[in-house]
Design a protein around this motif. Sequence first.
Motif, PDB file in Angstrom:
ATOM      1  N   TYR A 116       0.888  -1.221  -0.015  1.00 22.20           N
ATOM      2  CA  TYR A 116       0.015  -0.116  -0.071  1.00 22.20           C
ATOM      3  C   TYR A 116       0.979   1.341  -0.094  1.00 22.20           C
ATOM      4  O   TYR A 116       0.534   2.273  -0.731  1.00 22.20           O
ATOM      5  N   THR A 119       1.875   2.016  -3.317  1.00 22.40           N
ATOM      6  CA  THR A 119       0.820   2.610  -4.104  1.00 22.40           C
ATOM      7  C   THR A 119       0.881   4.012  -3.947  1.00 22.40           C
ATOM      8  O   THR A 119       0.694   4.764  -4.723  1.00 22.40           O
ATOM      9  N   LYS A 122       3.920   5.839  -5.494  1.00 17.46           N
ATOM     10  CA  LYS A 122       3.693   6.047  -6.941  1.00 17.46           C
ATOM     11  C   LYS A 122       2.612   7.017  -7.104  1.00 17.46           C
ATOM     12  O   LYS A 122       2.967   7.969  -8.119  1.00 17.46           O
ATOM     13  N   GLN A 175       1.411  -1.366 -12.978  1.00 15.38           N
ATOM     14  CA  GLN A 175      -0.021  -1.346 -12.052  1.00 15.38           C
ATOM     15  C   GLN A 175      -0.074  -2.208 -10.781  1.00 15.38           C
ATOM     16  O   GLN A 175       0.499  -3.043 -10.885  1.00 15.38           O
ATOM     17  N   PHE A 176      -0.522  -1.576  -9.814  1.00 12.18           N
ATOM     18  CA  PHE A 176      -0.786  -2.210  -8.579  1.00 12.18           C
ATOM     19  C   PHE A 176      -2.234  -2.694  -8.128  1.00 12.18           C
ATOM     20  O   PHE A 176      -3.028  -2.225  -9.074  1.00 12.18           O
ATOM     21  N   SER A 177      -2.488  -3.855  -7.585  1.00 14.87           N
ATOM     22  CA  SER A 177      -3.649  -4.248  -7.459  1.00 14.87           C
ATOM     23  C   SER A 177      -3.931  -4.235  -5.690  1.00 14.87           C
ATOM     24  O   SER A 177      -2.967  -4.936  -4.879  1.00 14.87           O
ATOM     25  N   VAL A 178      -5.044  -3.781  -5.297  1.00 15.43           N
ATOM     26  CA  VAL A 178      -5.229  -3.897  -3.950  1.00 15.43           C
ATOM     27  C   VAL A 178      -6.626  -4.158  -3.656  1.00 15.43           C
ATOM     28  O   VAL A 178      -7.581  -4.194  -4.614  1.00 15.43           O
ATOM     29  N   GLY A 310      -2.503  -6.695  -1.354  1.00 19.82           N
ATOM     30  CA  GLY A 310      -2.295  -5.914  -2.505  1.00 19.82           C
ATOM     31  C   GLY A 310      -0.928  -6.457  -2.951  1.00 19.82           C
ATOM     32  O   GLY A 310      -0.313  -7.098  -2.356  1.00 19.82           O
ATOM     33  N   GLY A 312       2.265  -5.890  -6.472  1.00 19.86           N
ATOM     34  CA  GLY A 312       2.681  -5.126  -7.534  1.00 19.86           C
ATOM     35  C   GLY A 312       3.995  -5.654  -8.039  1.00 19.86           C
ATOM     36  O   GLY A 312       4.576  -6.508  -7.532  1.00 19.86           O
TER      37      GLY A 312
END
Length: 316
Positions: A116, A119, A122, A175-178, A310, A312
């Motif tokens: 997190y 993110t 970023k 891209q990140f995913s949470v 999360g 990445g």
Amino acid sequence: MINIAAIEYYLPKNILTNEDISREFPEWSAEKIKTKIGVESRHIADDAETAFDLAFKACEKIFKNYDKNKIDFILFCTQSPDYFLPTTACILQDKLGLPKNIGALDFNLGCSGFVYGLTLAKGLIASGVAKNILLVTAETYSKFLDKNDKSNRTIFGDGAAVTIVEKDESKANYQFSVGTDGSGFNNLIVENGAARNKAEQPTLFMKGPKIFTFAVENIPMLINDILEKNKAKLEEIDLFVFHQASSYMLNYLRNLCNIPEEKFFVDMKNIGNTVSASIPIALKLAWEKGIIREGLKVMVVGFGVGYSWGAGILEF
């Protein structure tokens, strides 16, 4: 888009070994603890030692080789802050002698906190607010553990990690995913000490099987989602660094996600589960061992208290 310029960590000097725990709870042998958790010893903060103290010492290490005047934002992740207020990040700015024209904030998150934090970093970089961010992850869960809680005392260790996240146009814009599922909030909780139950001593409570089930149900989907978002394939990732929860859980998740053992990094034997600091500490250890090298793609995956999760991809 972002580059991990440096990572350092600090662990308290006090060490709690499996033998120490076994002497208190003879029914739990040192070998049984090692087999179940994958930990032989963990570092425990002194009574007067806080997450800020650990973070400060980690920062002192990182600024031996990095110009602290370049820092233009502090992100401090902890669930064991020195005070309800003020923000620990503000205190850290002053004690480190960092410039005053920088941003500083705390965020309360546990085992997914490092991801997190990346993110957030970023986003700050993409918006032009900052270029060089000090991401601090520091935790002293031991202060919440009941002395008779043999299970959680085998798992958690205290520690702090500091990561410098820089703007770098040469890096890919991964891209990140949470995700969040607050319905499981009470399965890993410190119920007392804050506004709802403020009169009692803060004590951590964890339903281990519930946390395990949550991870099993969500992490494979998270891996698929982050690969899909980045139009990547599993075999294109050079290394996977998960939150260092326990060796049993990590090995189960590795098999479930079809990740080759040689691409899966686990090193918590002498550290334990340091919550938000576990992933950056693991990244630093992997770098020191030559497992992470320049040019590699590393997937980081955090999950736990909240529930929150999360992931990445980092390009080193």
